[in-house]
Scaffold this active site. Structure first.
Site, PDB file in Angstrom:
ATOM      1  N   LYS A  75       0.490  -1.344   0.142  1.00 37.49           N
ATOM      2  CA  LYS A  75      -0.073  -0.006   0.297  1.00 37.49           C
ATOM      3  C   LYS A  75       1.031   1.402   0.418  1.00 37.49           C
ATOM      4  O   LYS A  75       0.478   2.312  -0.624  1.00 37.49           O
ATOM      5  CB  LYS A  75      -0.920  -0.088   0.675  1.00 37.49           C
ATOM      6  CG  LYS A  75      -1.905  -1.295   1.222  1.00 37.49           C
ATOM      7  CD  LYS A  75      -3.353  -0.424   2.446  1.00 37.49           C
ATOM      8  CE  LYS A  75      -3.925  -1.919   1.933  1.00 37.49           C
ATOM      9  NZ  LYS A  75      -4.862  -1.829   3.127  1.00 37.49           N
ATOM     10  N   ASP A 111     -10.277   2.530   2.477  1.00 38.48           N
ATOM     11  CA  ASP A 111     -10.184   1.459   3.003  1.00 38.48           C
ATOM     12  C   ASP A 111     -10.769   3.030   4.572  1.00 38.48           C
ATOM     13  O   ASP A 111     -11.741   2.586   5.432  1.00 38.48           O
ATOM     14  CB  ASP A 111      -8.828   2.033   3.705  1.00 38.48           C
ATOM     15  CG  ASP A 111      -8.168   0.558   3.853  1.00 38.48           C
ATOM     16  OD1 ASP A 111      -8.775  -0.526   3.251  1.00 38.48           O
ATOM     17  OD2 ASP A 111      -6.600   0.249   3.500  1.00 38.48           O
TER      18      ASP A 111
HETATM   19  P1  NDP Z   1       1.223  -1.949   9.544  1.00 39.05           P
HETATM   20  O1  NDP Z   1       2.269  -3.630   9.443  1.00 39.05           O
HETATM   21  O2  NDP Z   1       1.675  -1.116   8.418  1.00 39.05           O
HETATM   22  O3  NDP Z   1       1.344  -1.629  11.017  1.00 39.05           O
HETATM   23  C1  NDP Z   1       1.973  -2.247  12.298  1.00 39.05           C
HETATM   24  C2  NDP Z   1       1.183  -1.565  13.748  1.00 39.05           C
HETATM   25  O4  NDP Z   1       0.739  -2.910  13.996  1.00 39.05           O
HETATM   26  C3  NDP Z   1       1.957  -1.085  13.742  1.00 39.05           C
HETATM   27  O5  NDP Z   1       1.060   0.300  14.634  1.00 39.05           O
HETATM   28  C4  NDP Z   1       2.839  -2.179  14.636  1.00 39.05           C
HETATM   29  O6  NDP Z   1       3.791  -1.173  15.716  1.00 39.05           O
HETATM   30  C5  NDP Z   1       1.574  -3.167  15.419  1.00 39.05           C
HETATM   31  N1  NDP Z   1       2.546  -4.491  15.654  1.00 39.05           N
HETATM   32  C6  NDP Z   1       2.547  -4.975  14.660  1.00 39.05           C
HETATM   33  N2  NDP Z   1       2.878  -6.319  15.580  1.00 39.05           N
HETATM   34  C7  NDP Z   1       3.266  -5.704  17.358  1.00 39.05           C
HETATM   35  C8  NDP Z   1       3.507  -6.184  18.403  1.00 39.05           C
HETATM   36  N3  NDP Z   1       3.819  -7.897  18.376  1.00 39.05           N
HETATM   37  N4  NDP Z   1       2.910  -6.114  19.737  1.00 39.05           N
HETATM   38  C9  NDP Z   1       3.125  -4.252  19.262  1.00 39.05           C
HETATM   39  N5  NDP Z   1       2.256  -3.803  17.896  1.00 39.05           N
HETATM   40  C10 NDP Z   1       2.476  -4.846  17.064  1.00 39.05           C
HETATM   41  O7  NDP Z   1      -0.219  -3.023   9.130  1.00 39.05           O
HETATM   42  P2  NDP Z   1      -2.009  -1.987   8.513  1.00 39.05           P
HETATM   43  O8  NDP Z   1      -1.267  -0.763   9.477  1.00 39.05           O
HETATM   44  O9  NDP Z   1      -1.602  -1.539   7.169  1.00 39.05           O
HETATM   45  O10 NDP Z   1      -2.853  -3.156   8.892  1.00 39.05           O
HETATM   46  C11 NDP Z   1      -3.244  -2.848  10.537  1.00 39.05           C
HETATM   47  C12 NDP Z   1      -3.639  -4.057  10.617  1.00 39.05           C
HETATM   48  O11 NDP Z   1      -4.827  -3.954  10.354  1.00 39.05           O
HETATM   49  C13 NDP Z   1      -3.125  -5.162   9.849  1.00 39.05           C
HETATM   50  O12 NDP Z   1      -4.081  -6.485  11.231  1.00 39.05           O
HETATM   51  C14 NDP Z   1      -4.540  -5.640   8.566  1.00 39.05           C
HETATM   52  O13 NDP Z   1      -5.124  -6.496   8.666  1.00 39.05           O
HETATM   53  C15 NDP Z   1      -6.117  -4.664   9.355  1.00 39.05           C
HETATM   54  N6  NDP Z   1      -6.270  -3.381   8.343  1.00 39.05           N
HETATM   55  C16 NDP Z   1      -8.123  -4.123   8.400  1.00 39.05           C
HETATM   56  C17 NDP Z   1      -8.469  -3.688   6.980  1.00 39.05           C
HETATM   57  C18 NDP Z   1     -10.030  -3.900   6.706  1.00 39.05           C
HETATM   58  O14 NDP Z   1     -10.197  -3.622   5.611  1.00 39.05           O
HETATM   59  N7  NDP Z   1     -10.730  -4.499   7.698  1.00 39.05           N
HETATM   60  C19 NDP Z   1      -7.666  -2.778   6.032  1.00 39.05           C
HETATM   61  C20 NDP Z   1      -6.841  -2.039   6.776  1.00 39.05           C
HETATM   62  C21 NDP Z   1      -6.086  -3.229   7.579  1.00 39.05           C
HETATM   63  P3  NDP Z   1       4.978  -0.970  15.048  1.00 39.05           P
HETATM   64  O15 NDP Z   1       4.719   0.325  14.509  1.00 39.05           O
HETATM   65  O16 NDP Z   1       5.966  -0.354  16.648  1.00 39.05           O
HETATM   66  O17 NDP Z   1       5.224  -1.501  14.340  1.00 39.05           O
END
Ligand code: NDP
Length: 295
Positions: A75, A111
């Site tokens: 994205k 989104d």
């Molecule tokens: P990104 O990879 O851009 O961001 C991931 C986020 O999760 C960051 O804030 C990251 O923190 C945090 N994170 C990951 N692992 C951990 C952990 N172990 N402990 C604490 N924080 C953690 O992903 P996206 O923003 O693109 O997507 C996030 C979620 O949203 C996904 O699960 C996706 O499936 C869902 N989604 C759903 C949609 C829908 O239509 N329903 C549309 C888009 C997304 P840090 O910055 O510290 O790494």
């Protein structure tokens, strides 16, 4: 599932690029719509590795593909490959739709609108209220935009990496939603989630992290400190209540997962790709059936 869909020499394609992509429910939603409307179109999933994204995007015009959805991990990387971007895509710094406009590629992001619609459909009124958003990736950016448009007075943004949350908050510094009133953004690390005061006056709590995907447990959170009418929303969707939503449900709180957001963003993408109004109810019902739900 795609009964009624038949391909011809004139079939035009729409698609999704992701890695992985095999789990995507978008092909089922879009193909059911094409079949029901009798359109000579099909929607396919392509597994595209990050290194192959530029070549895959360049192939969209010569192949006559009408539009492509993008999912993890493309994205943000795809933004630089577009000829034009919608204002929303520029603000979010990410796109989930590539629209082929006579060979020129236009990037858009549905989104935030998909989530906003779902929150409105849930009857949520955030005017003058406070929301908590956990996460600071692309999904959190969409959540911030949706919550600002719903008129929230303040958003607490908590993320593991504090610098990423600060950077995201800066992007919205000058954005004023339809409420025409600035929403205050307060940034903190995940340790703030163990403090009851962070939750005390929240009307909405959104999980916008990938925590809980695949059933991993969510760390202990101060659910009980929220008002009894607080709504919990997980952007992750699943057949069973997600690890983030299960404790909220057990406490009798309103809980909703991201299936409605997914259905809405898909319907909005359908309109962008095909230039006609989407059969929203049908697309939603197809998605919910794939998730084993009745609504
Ligand atoms: P990104 O990879 O851009 O961001 C991931 C986020 O999760 C960051 O804030 C990251 O923190 C945090 N994170 C990951 N692992 C951990 C952990 N172990 N402990 C604490 N924080 C953690 O992903 P996206 O923003 O693109 O997507 C996030 C979620 O949203 C996904 O699960 C996706 O499936 C869902 N989604 C759903 C949609 C829908 O239509 N329903 C549309 C888009 C997304 P840090 O910055 O510290 O790494």
């Amino acid at each position: 599932m795609n009964a009624g869909l038949s391909l011809s020499g004139r079939t035009r394609l729409t698609a999704i690029f992701g890695d992985p992509v095999e789990h995507s429910l978008s092909p089922a939603m879009h193909n059911r719509a094409y079949a029901t409307l009798g359109m000579d179109r099909a929607y396919v999933a392509f597994r595209v590795a990050p290194a192959d994204l530029p070549a895959a995007v360049r192939a969209i015009p010569p192949l006559g593909i009408l539009g492509v959805n993008l999912t993890v991990p493309h994205k943000e990387a795809a933004v630089a490959l577009m000829d034009t971007l919608s204002a929303e895509a520029q603000l979010l710094g990410a796109i989930n739709c590539v629209v082929n406009r006579d060979g020129r590629l236009h990037g858009d992001n549905t989104d935030a609108r998909g989530l906003e619609q779902d929150l409105r459909e849930a009857g949520l009124d955030l005017a003058g209220k406070r929301a908590l958003i956990i996460g600071a990736g692309g999904a959190a950016a969409s959540a911030i935009l949706a919550v600002i448009r719903l008129g929230a007075e303040a958003i607490a943004l908590c993320n593991r990496t504090l610098g990423r949350a600060q950077e995201l908050a800066r992007r919205f510094e000058h954005y004023v939603g339809d409420a025409r009133r600035a929403t205050r953004l307060e940034v903190a690390g995940l340790q703030a989630l163990t403090i009851p005061a962070t939750w005390a006056s929240c009307a909405l709590v959104i999980n916008a992290t990938s925590l809980g995907l695949g059933g991993d447990p969510f760390p202990p959170l101060a659910y009980e400190a929220t008002p009894s009418d607080c709504c919990f929303y997980d952007l992750i969707y699943a057949r069973a209540p997600t690890p983030f939503l299960a404790p909220a449900l057990a406490m009798g709180r309103v809980a909703r997962d991201g299936a409605g957001m997914l259905a809405n963003q898909g319907a909005l993408a359908f309109e962008l790709f095909n230039g006609i109004a989407p059969p929203r109810g049908l697309m939603r019902a197809t998605l919910m059936a794939a998730l084993g739900r009745s609504t």
